[in-house]
Every structure is written in C-alpha cells, then in structure tokens.
Scaffold this active site. Structure first.
Site, short mmCIF file in Angstrom:
data_model
loop_
_atom_site.label_atom_id
_atom_site.label_comp_id
_atom_site.label_asym_id
_atom_site.label_seq_id
_atom_site.Cartn_x
_atom_site.Cartn_y
_atom_site.Cartn_z
N GLU A 284 0.83 -1.20 0.00
CA GLU A 284 0.00 0.00 0.00
C GLU A 284 0.87 1.26 0.00
OE1 GLU A 284 -4.15 -0.20 1.90
OE2 GLU A 284 -2.94 0.92 3.33
N GLU A 287 2.22 1.65 -3.40
CA GLU A 287 1.14 2.06 -4.30
C GLU A 287 0.87 3.56 -4.15
OE1 GLU A 287 -2.64 0.11 -3.65
OE2 GLU A 287 -3.61 1.25 -5.26
N CYS A 304 -8.30 -1.96 3.97
CA CYS A 304 -8.22 -3.18 4.77
C CYS A 304 -9.44 -3.44 5.63
CB CYS A 304 -6.95 -3.22 5.61
SG CYS A 304 -6.44 -1.67 6.21
N SER A 324 -7.24 1.74 -2.45
CA SER A 324 -6.01 1.01 -2.74
C SER A 324 -6.37 -0.38 -3.24
CB SER A 324 -5.18 0.90 -1.45
OG SER A 324 -4.23 -0.11 -1.59
N LYS A 363 -15.35 -9.56 7.86
CA LYS A 363 -14.23 -10.36 7.35
C LYS A 363 -14.70 -11.71 6.83
CE LYS A 363 -10.42 -7.95 7.91
NZ LYS A 363 -9.68 -7.54 6.71
N GLU A 366 -15.61 -10.92 3.44
CA GLU A 366 -14.40 -10.69 2.62
C GLU A 366 -13.80 -12.02 2.17
OE1 GLU A 366 -11.27 -8.13 4.32
OE2 GLU A 366 -9.80 -9.45 3.38
N GLU A 371 -12.95 -12.96 -5.54
CA GLU A 371 -11.60 -12.43 -5.88
C GLU A 371 -10.52 -12.92 -4.93
OE1 GLU A 371 -14.85 -9.51 -6.63
OE2 GLU A 371 -14.04 -10.24 -4.77
N CYS A 508 -10.42 -1.60 14.45
CA CYS A 508 -10.72 -3.02 14.72
C CYS A 508 -10.84 -3.33 16.21
CB CYS A 508 -9.62 -3.89 14.13
SG CYS A 508 -9.36 -3.58 12.39
#
Ligand code: SF4
Ligand code: SF4
Ligand code: SF4
Ligand code: FES
Length: 582
Positions: A284, A287, A304, A324, A363, A366, A371, A508
């Site tokens: 990241e 990037e 994230c 990102s 999560k 996710e 993907e 989190c």
C-alpha cells in the site's frame, strides 16, 4: 470533576449522595454500587427509554420514573428496590418472555445474554404468561450475520448503532403496538439492503436476536481431520480484547497466552496477521508513492476494513478507483500461506486450511469474495470472530489468564510495531507513513509516533512534509464520519492525498466481532494497549521486518511487482445486484 460544576444532593435507597447537576438517576446509583436493571439503555447511545425496566420510585411522584432518562434534582429521594419497583420489573420481564423464543440451551448468547441474566437476577424460573411468540425462522442468508427475530426484545439498540454510528439505517421498527418488529426495509435479507455487514448491531444487541454466523464447528472439524494442515492467523486487535471474556482488565495484553491457547486447540501452526499487516504496508505504501509520482488517482484510500470496502461498493461506487488495490492483511496472509508457505512446508494448497481470528463480522464476507483466492481454493477458508475464539477456548476448558506464554511460529509470525497498531484507528496511516517517509527521504525517522493521527476523534487530519511536496492526510472511523469525507471526494473537492478509513468505532479494537460488552471506554483501553505493544517491539517499521525482506527476496520480487500483483492485490466493483453466496 469540574470544581465550578453545580452539584446536586439526593438520597438513593436512603443513602445520601452528591453528584453533578445533569446526572441521570442510573449513573448516580452506579456511583453507590447500585445496578439498576436496564435493557434499552447503552452507555454509548442516546437515551431511548423504551423498555421501562429501569423504573424507580421517587418520593412525591405518582408514577415510576425511568432511571436512564431522568435527571437527579436537589433533595430527590429515590428508591430502586421497593415492592412496586420489583413487581414492575418482573412484569416487564414476564411480558418479554411471553414473546420470546426461550431456547437458551441452544442459543448463541447462552450465559452471555442480558435478558437471561436479568431473569436469573429476579429469580424468574418460568414464564407465567401464555406464549405469544411468533415462530419466525432464523435468517442466515449471508456469511456474516444471523438474525433471529423471535429473540428480539425491541430495545432499539441495533437501530441506533446502525443509524447513529454508521449512518446507514439498515434496520428499523415496523408495525404497531404489540406487533412492532425490528426489521430491514421490505424485510429483505440484510445483504440486499444498505447493510455492510459490520456487525455493530450484533455487538450491542442484549440478546441472541442478532449474532455472528457461527463457524466454530468448521474449525473443530478441520482440527480433527488428519489429512489437513490447519494454520491460524490472529488479527492485531484480538490480543487486547480476548482477556475481557476471562475476567481480565479491559485492554489486557494476552498475546503469548493466546498463542498457547491456539496451540492447545490443535492448530498445526500459529501465525500472526501482523505479518500480513507489514506486507500490506509494503504494497500500500508503494502504491501510494506510485500514485503520487505518476499522477495516479488521489486521494488514495486504505482498503483493509471490509465493512468500509462494502460501503464504498454500495454507497459510493463512482469513487472505487480511490481505494487502494492492496488486499487486507488477512487476505494477503492467506494468499502467502497457500503459496509461499505451502511450498516451504512441502504441502499442496488444498491440504492447508487457513483459519483467521478477526474482530470483525465483515471479514467473513471478505473471505467469501470470489476475488480472494485462485485455482479453485480460497486465501482464507474460515473466519472466526473474537467471540467465536472465546467459545472455542472455553469449549476446551482453558482460562487465558493462567496459561503460559508462547511465541508465534515462523515464517509468518514475526511482525513489527507498525503491524501491531493496525488495530486502532490511525494505525494503518501511521504504519504507512513510517515506511513512506523513509523510502522517500532515505533518512531514518527520528520520531516514529505520528500523534496527530492517534486518538478517538472521528476525523483527524495532518500534513506530512516530504521532499518537494506536502502530503495531506486524513483518518476517519465509523462510516458516519467516512460519509463526510466521501462527499468531498465525490465532488472532487477533497483536500487530502491519502485517507485511512475504518468502519468500526476506534478501528478493529471496536469491531463488530469483539466481545459482547465492548464500549467506547473499553475501546480506548485496547487502543492504548496496542500502542504499548508497538513501543515494546524491537522493530517498529514494516520494511525492516527481516521475514518480509526474505519473502520479497525469495518469492515476491519487488513491491508492486508481477507476483505481488497477482497474489496481493485485488479489484472492487459496484454492487448493483444482491450478493450471492455458495
Ligand atoms: S436470547 Fe437470551 S434469553 Fe433468549 S434464548 Fe437466547 S440466551 Fe435465552
Ligand atoms: S451489520 Fe452494520 S450496517 Fe448492517 S445492520 Fe448491523 S450495524 Fe447496520
Ligand atoms: S435485534 Fe437486538 S438490539 Fe435490535 S431491537 Fe432486537 S433485541 Fe434490541
Ligand atoms: S433502560 Fe431505561 S427505559 Fe430501558
């Protein structure tokens, strides 16, 4: 207490007390150690005064008053434990029970349920009213959240969390009087509404009406399967929250004991998501520099937090190119585990089961995204919340506080202070800045702490001076705050270059999968604990993690290189049709 603050004298159960003007009866009683029963009240939410369970008698008043919403006054004489108060509280609980599916033994909130605890406190052993509960099936249509309307006591806490914290309002009251229910628009499954599966509603629900999808059996089954190599990774914020469920002080750091518990549970390797966090910073951070130096889309936004990614895809789809492309630490870890680690361990990816312990219900979603995997296998096979890990640890009869400490396994267990602070709002930004600054300037950072991005404020801003250019950054937590930032991004008026967003309050450490009872006061203690972990670590910058350096040298090549792109980056898309799940 402010010295100039006006004070009020009153008595509660004949005990004199003096409290600041404006204090509610409930808080005044708490100072004396008197716990007035409550269900709709939650210390982080605005007062609802729906359930009336907190009713108390006040001398001179004909009707009982709600302790959660009534301010004390000079000379007030409160009684919290008279016969009429008790009868009222018992009647309210009995009415709730009559409209409640009472299968405590098979309920996910058994022994951790406010309604059950209060019935036990008032010695209500059976209902004395005929049941009027409507048998509604549990709604289990997505990988993250399960709703059980037959357990709902209509307290409204979930509605407030969704609307006031996340600014989403996916849940609402519908119907009238005794038929009132809590539901979604048109009673659609949550994933087909504006809901982003963050789980904040499940964190405040006092009963088993909204809970995480329980995947503990999948893990127990994998651990029993001798043909599988079962590895586990643990998110940065779990180690400062787990202790709550074992009677430790909020914010207790139980990293070593948690590793021991996981080893005793039978995992073949216990690894650290903090390693994945260091890897995320490498990708990241590079990037961001690439976008900055090559006219890429700015502001770049961190990706994230899966609740936040869901929010972007559903609510701001035209801005997706600001996210990102770096995967989250959890998914990066999973991709590396099924490739680099598999090769090192001499295993096929299909033989490895990757389990993630996360503070987050989103999560689970996710991990299920198409993907996040390749060649027919997933980066992460099972995600458990902190609450599910607590269940497993209790299942095998362990008590975290008494366990000896152990270290994470190699080669995916060594991490830095930068990885540790990912769990707090501002932590990803601070970790990225530590690396970006040193990469750009070639100098060693004198002071690693970026205090401007720390703390519980909803939106924080700072400017970092890099050679030839100032970088304007912002950090926000909760989606209500994110929306304010996104309106500017959408209009093209954002003054920032780099933005960190975390969906949950405090990041989190306050995630929707953290232990029941999590409050903002507790979130702040967990946040302080993460900074303590960072300070105590010998390496505090992601790019200085020797195991990350080895990973690039021996396997990935360069950050943003071809291999890194294939394994560690992803893409997002507008959600214009309901999610489908296998
Ligand atoms: S919500 Fe509470 S009272 Fe209801 S069945 Fe579950 S544990 Fe029992
Ligand atoms: S999971 Fe989050 S977005 Fe969905 S209803 Fe609950 S609080 Fe709202
Ligand atoms: S789902 Fe839970 S938090 Fe929401 S109203 Fe029902 S009992 Fe209260
Ligand atoms: S807790 Fe006071 S009315 Fe519900």
């Amino acid at each position: 207490m402010n010295e100039s603050q006006e004070m009020v004298k009153l008595t509660i159960n004949n005990i004199p007390i003096e409290v600041p003007k404006g204090t509610k009866i409930m808080q005044a009683a708490k100072v004396l150690g008197i716990d007035i029963p409550h269900l709709c009240y939650h210390e982080d939410q605005r007062i609802k005064a729906h359930c009336r369970l907190c009713s108390v008698e006040v001398t001179g008043k004909k009707r009982l008053l709600a302790a959660c919403s009534t301010e004390v006054w000079e000379g007030m004489d409160v009684h919290t434990d008279t016969q009429i108060v008790r009868d009222t509280q018992v009647s309210i609980l009995q009415l709730m029970l009559a409209n409640h599916h009472k299968d405590c033994l098979s309920c996910p909130r058994n022994q951790n349920c406010d309604l059950q605890r209060l019935c036990s406190r008032f010695n209500i052993l059976k209902s004395n009213l005929p049941s009027v509960v409507k048998e509604v099936p549990r709604i289990e249509t997505n990988p993250s959240i399960v709703r059980d309307p037959s357990k709902c006591i209509r307290c409204g806490r979930c509605i407030r969390a969704c609307k006031d914290v996340q600014g989403i309002a996916a849940l609402t009251y519908a119907g009238r009087s005794s038929d009132i229910v809590v539901t979604t628009a048109f009673n659609k499954p949550m994933e087909e509404t504006d809901c982003i599966l963050c789980g904040q509603c499940s964190l405040v629900c006092p009963t088993g009406a909204i809970v995480e999808k329980d995947d503990t059996q999948k893990v127990l089954d994998a651990l029993q399967d001798n043909t599988k190599h079962v590895i586990v990774q643990v998110a940065p914020s779990v180690r400062v929250a787990l202790g709550d469920a074992f009677g430790l002080e909020p914010g207790a750091i139980v990293t070593g004991q948690m590793v021991t518990a996981l080893k005793l549970l039978g995992f073949d390797k216990v690894f650290d998501t903090n390693f994945g966090a260091d890897l995320t910073i490498m990708e990241e951070g590079h990037e961001f520099l690439h976008r900055l130096n090559n006219g890429g889309v700015l502001p770049m936004m961190t990706s994230c937090s899966p609740g936040w990614v869901n929010y972007m895809e559903k609510h701001f789809p035209t801005c997706i190119n600001h996210l990102s492309s770096a995967k989250s630490p959890m998914s990066m870890f999973g991709a590396i585990a099924k490739t680099y680690y598999a090769k090192q361990a001499g295993l096929k990816p299909q033989e490895i089961v990757t389990v993630s312990i996360m503070p987050c219900t989103a999560k689970k979603f996710e991990a299920s995204r198409p993907e996040m995997g390749r060649d027919g296998y997933r980066d992460v096979d099972v995600v458990l919340t902190t609450r599910e890990l607590i269940k497993l640890i209790k299942y095998v009869g362990l008590s975290i506080g008494q366990l000896p400490e152990n270290d994470f396994d190699s080669p995916l267990g060594l991490s830095t202070g930068a990885g540790a602070i990912f769990g707090a709002t501002g932590g990803v930004m601070e970790a990225a800045l530590r690396t970006v600054y040193e990469k750009v300037t070639g100098k060693t950072l004198e002071k690693l702490e970026f205090m401007d991005v720390r703390g519980f404020e909803g939106i924080k801003e700072a400017t970092v001076h890099l050679p030839g250019r100032d970088v304007h950054i912002a950090v926000a937590h909760t989606l209500k705050n994110a929306r304010l930032i996104m309106e500017q991004v959408k209009k093209g008026t954002s003054p920032y270059d780099f933005i960190e967003i975390m969906a949950c309050p405090g990041g989190c450490i306050g995630g929707g999968g953290q232990p029941i009872g999590t409050t903002n006061a507790i979130r702040k203690k967990r946040m302080a604990a993460l900074y303590e972990i960072d300070k105590a670590l010998p390496i505090r910058k992601s790019h200085e993690n020797p195991d990350i350096q080895t990973l690039y040298q021996n396997f990935l090549g360069e950050p943003l290189g071809e291999k890194a792109h294939e394994l560690l980056h992803t893409h997002y898309h507008q959600v214009d049709k309901p999610y489908t799940f296998n």
